[in-house]
Motif scaffolding. Sequence first.
Motif, PDB file in Angstrom:
ATOM      1  N   HIS A   1       0.840   4.051  -2.947  1.00  0.00           N
ATOM      2  CA  HIS A   1       0.595   5.463  -2.642  1.00  0.00           C
ATOM      3  C   HIS A   1       1.731   6.332  -3.194  1.00  0.00           C
ATOM      4  N   ARG A   2       2.975   5.898  -3.022  1.00  0.00           N
ATOM      5  CA  ARG A   2       4.125   6.656  -3.527  1.00  0.00           C
ATOM      6  C   ARG A   2       4.069   6.780  -5.047  1.00  0.00           C
TER       7      ARG A   2
ATOM      8  N   ASP B   1       0.829  -1.208   0.000  1.00  0.00           N
ATOM      9  CA  ASP B   1       0.000   0.000   0.000  1.00  0.00           C
ATOM     10  C   ASP B   1       0.865   1.261   0.000  1.00  0.00           C
ATOM     11  N   VAL B   2       1.988   1.222   0.724  1.00  0.00           N
ATOM     12  CA  VAL B   2       2.892   2.375   0.767  1.00  0.00           C
ATOM     13  C   VAL B   2       3.495   2.620  -0.611  1.00  0.00           C
TER      14      VAL B   2
END
Length: 154
Positions: A62-63, A58-59
């Motif tokens: 998002h990035r 998820d990180v």
Amino acid sequence: MRRAVGFSAGQWLDILRAVFELALGRIHLTSKSPRALLEMAGKRGDPIENSHKTGAVDVVIHRVSWAIAVAAGNVPWRSDCFVQAMAAQRWLNRSGITSELFIGVRKRENAAFEAHAWLRHADITVTGGDFSTFIPLAGPETWNGLNNTSPALR
């Protein structure tokens, strides 16, 4: 511009990666046949084991989403929705994160025909924003059936 001064080194690296991916997507858009573009859009990458369960994925998503959006608004070439979706998909594929690229259309009364592309990973929209008013014409099922496409795409 003031906000850009506050970006971390990691954010700047993500923006540089996004610029590279957008440039490559734009080059592909202008140099490849429609069939080749659709084949590229259908590549989902090799999934990371249990990727849907890890917060790290998820990180990264998002990035990628953030960097593509920031870079797309600031490069000196057109980076429309399809270029953004291709760029983000390639970046995610290289990170081992699967995604699905969609192309849809809408026709509003007394308005011009509109097309839009968006990229999703599971229930997360990576690029393309609100696509709820678009009817998907091409997506994962389309990419799997490319061998049966019309001669126009060959």
